[in-house]
Scaffold this motif. Structure first.
Motif, mmCIF file in Angstrom:
data_model
loop_
_atom_site.group_PDB
_atom_site.id
_atom_site.type_symbol
_atom_site.label_atom_id
_atom_site.label_comp_id
_atom_site.label_asym_id
_atom_site.label_seq_id
_atom_site.Cartn_x
_atom_site.Cartn_y
_atom_site.Cartn_z
ATOM 1 N N LEU A 390 47.058 60.023 26.604
ATOM 2 C CA LEU A 390 46.383 59.061 27.481
ATOM 3 C C LEU A 390 44.868 59.237 27.406
ATOM 4 O O LEU A 390 44.120 58.250 27.308
ATOM 5 N N LEU A 391 44.410 60.474 27.446
ATOM 6 C CA LEU A 391 42.969 60.729 27.353
ATOM 7 C C LEU A 391 42.425 60.231 26.019
ATOM 8 O O LEU A 391 41.346 59.619 25.968
ATOM 9 N N ALA A 392 43.188 60.454 24.947
ATOM 10 C CA ALA A 392 42.758 59.978 23.634
ATOM 11 C C ALA A 392 42.661 58.458 23.610
ATOM 12 O O ALA A 392 41.709 57.885 23.055
ATOM 13 N N ALA A 435 49.260 48.927 32.188
ATOM 14 C CA ALA A 435 47.996 49.337 31.574
ATOM 15 C C ALA A 435 48.117 50.652 30.837
ATOM 16 O O ALA A 435 47.422 50.897 29.845
ATOM 17 N N LEU A 436 49.010 51.511 31.284
ATOM 18 C CA LEU A 436 49.125 52.863 30.754
ATOM 19 C C LEU A 436 49.728 52.906 29.351
ATOM 20 O O LEU A 436 49.213 53.594 28.452
ATOM 21 N N LEU A 437 50.822 52.183 29.140
ATOM 22 C CA LEU A 437 51.547 52.311 27.878
ATOM 23 C C LEU A 437 50.728 51.891 26.655
ATOM 24 O O LEU A 437 50.782 52.571 25.622
ATOM 25 N N PRO A 438 49.963 50.792 26.704
ATOM 26 C CA PRO A 438 49.122 50.500 25.528
ATOM 27 C C PRO A 438 48.121 51.599 25.210
ATOM 28 O O PRO A 438 47.833 51.859 24.041
ATOM 29 N N LEU A 439 47.614 52.277 26.250
ATOM 30 C CA LEU A 439 46.690 53.384 26.012
ATOM 31 C C LEU A 439 47.397 54.568 25.373
ATOM 32 O O LEU A 439 46.814 55.289 24.552
ATOM 33 N N LEU A 440 48.656 54.806 25.736
ATOM 34 C CA LEU A 440 49.425 55.886 25.123
ATOM 35 C C LEU A 440 49.754 55.579 23.668
ATOM 36 O O LEU A 440 49.767 56.476 22.815
ATOM 37 N N VAL A 441 50.017 54.312 23.394
ATOM 38 C CA VAL A 441 50.424 53.915 22.046
ATOM 39 C C VAL A 441 49.220 53.760 21.117
ATOM 40 O O VAL A 441 49.345 53.926 19.898
#
Length: 510
Positions: A390-392, A435-441
């Motif tokens: 997530l940070l990345a 919002a979270l999942l696109p940032l993880l992917v």
């Protein structure tokens, strides 16, 4: 000419077919989860009790047209109204909440499908399918979207909010009105949704500046015209506030009645657009006995067994001056306050412990359910790797090439700030999944672009693992016997029953 064969139909209408397939796959997994759940007939889940009892009672009153005594507007009204409408249409519960859970499961599945619809513009077809599969198979969301949880409705409004803001560099008039409606409805579901406005406006202003700076300098530089842009966003904000007016007028009469009952006490505010819980929750979340999660310790000190009573002076003080009291404690004990903030962050990140499928792979089904929160497994295999991912993703969003992801990073930042100010909830991580999942992917998709082998193999690995989760759910559902769980925790001193609002430990029955 007859209908097209399926491959041709898919080729001609890929978006519609992918939307339908994502919805159907999500709903199927939720149905399989319910088929094997011991709590499928209950209005709450063993993995998340939350405010289910309040929602059920409020929905019954709405369905029956009953109007009880004036009570503090503590819970946002939209989810109880939705549940009340279901009770009117489907009839009141008769020993089973399963029909209403199916509707909520459909709502959660629609959110997954609609997210996939706009994720594909950010991630491309392949990685948007991966993200949608992770959302559909999330154990936390299998729980939340099959129980009386307003997170299900809140995630839908967040999905629409992000989609509308990301539609283009300029907000059209229809989009402005639509965004205002969605933001208003989101606020009536969870009051903190209104706090997204500064983040949305910041993103929109930055996006507008990027567009202006990228235009070729074919003419002498002129000052960009701000008026039309600002007017559209002002209309969006105004519409969202108008959505709150009917509820605020209804609360006006309630607050006046409550003030009339205790004329000698400092009056409560009469203008309450949604809820009064801001100052109270801030005080309960920030004091010497705070745990980082929800605890009614300050309310219990009044000897009212956790029941909020605005006519009690100590409760009235928290309702009116909770922010001041919480900030005063933080200023007097900065070291303790810093440790409490760290604890809240840790509890929020616990939402990343939750795995996938009906067995919560890889975390498993042994763990604890904190008060008013979702079950979290003891095993934390995923927590820190996903936190790093997530940070990345958030750092990558700072690059111009990934500028649209900045909106998603701001949404996650908003939730982080809400968490630090109030309670550390694992479910607070789940509610920002759109919002979270696109940032993880995103970091994985960037890696795939640089390495052809990763681009070919990694999505196939994800797809195969996700398919296994659906197969496992189907196998467990065909047993026709719900899985059983053991539970331990605090019990009622009178009848010995487990206190559902306290910390409960859960594990599968051998």
């Amino acid at each position: 000419m007859g209908p097209f064969p399926l491959p041709e139909a898919v080729r001609r209408h890929p978006v519609a077919w992918s939307l339908a397939a994502t919805f159907a796959a999500s709903l199927l997994l939720r149905g399989l989860y319910l088929a094997g759940a011991p709590d499928r007939d209950w209005p709450f889940s063993i993995f998340f009790a939350g405010d289910a009892r309040f929602f059920h009672t409020a929905a019954l009153e709405l369905a029956r047209g009953q109007e009880g005594a004036a009570t503090l507007p503590y819970h946002p009204p939209l989810f109880p109204a939705l549940l009340g409408a279901l009770y009117r249409v489907l009839g009141e519960p008769r020993g089973s909440a399963l029909p209403y859970k199916w509707v909520l499961a459909g709502l959660g599945s629609a959110t997954v499908a609609l997210c996939h619809l706009w994720w594909r513009k950010l991630l491309g077809w392949t990685w948007s399918f991966v993200a949608a599969g992770l959302y559909a198979a999330s154990f936390g969301w299998l729980v939340l979207s099959t129980t009386y949880s307003n997170e299900t409705l809140s995630a839908l409004w967040l999905c629409f909010t992000c989609a509308l803001v990301l539609r283009g560099n300029t907000l059209s008039w229809p989009a402005a009105v639509g965004l205002g409606v969605v933001m208003g409805l989101g606020t009536l579901t969870r009051a903190e949704h209104l706090g997204l406005w500064p983040f949305l406006l910041f993103y929109a202003w930055r996006a507008r500046a990027r567009v202006d700076s990228s235009k070729p300098a074919t003419k002498p530089a002129t000052k960009p015209e701000v008026g039309p842009w600002a007017l559209r966003w002002a209309v969006a904000v105004g519409v969202s506030l108008l959505i709150l007016v009917p509820g605020a007028l209804r609360n006006l009469g309630t607050m006046r009645e409550l003030n009339a009952r205790a004329p000698l006490l400092e009056p409560l505010p009469e203008w309450v657009p949604v809820t009064v819980y801001g100052p109270l929750n801030f005080a309960m979340a920030n004091h010497a006995g705070a745990t980082g999660g929800f605890t009614p310790a300050l309310i219990n000190q009044g000897g009212n067994n956790g029941q909020l009573e605005p006519s009690r002076p100590e409760h009235r003080r928290l309702l009116l001056h909770g922010y001041a009291e919480g900030l005063r404690w933080m200023a007097e004990a900065p070291g303790d306050a810093a440790r409490l903030l760290s604890r809240k962050l840790d509890l929020w990140l616990d939402g990343l412990r939750l795995g996938f499928g009906v067995s919560n792979v890889p975390g498993g089904l042994v763990g604890e359910r904190a008060p008013v929160d979702v079950f979290v497994p003891d095993a934390g295999f995923l927590k820190w790797p996903l936190a790093a991912l997530l940070l990345a993703g958030m750092l990558l969003s700072l690059r111009t090439a990934f500028a649209p992801f900045q909106l998603l990073a701001l949404v996650v930042l908003h939730r982080l700030l809400v968490t630090l100010a109030f309670f550390g909830y694992a479910r607070g991580m789940l509610v920002v999944f759109p919002a979270l999942l696109p940032l993880l992917v995103l970091p994985l998709s960037v890696l795939a672009r640089r390495h052809a082998a990763v681009a070919r193999g990694l999505p196939m690995v994800f797809g195969g693992l996700l398919l296994v989760l659906w197969i496992e759910a189907a196998v467990l559902a065909t047993r026709n016997l719900p899985r059983r769980f053991m539970a331990s925790g605090s019990t009622d001193a009178v009848n010995g029953k487990l206190l559902q609002d306290d910390r409960v430990r859960l594990w599968p029955q051998p």
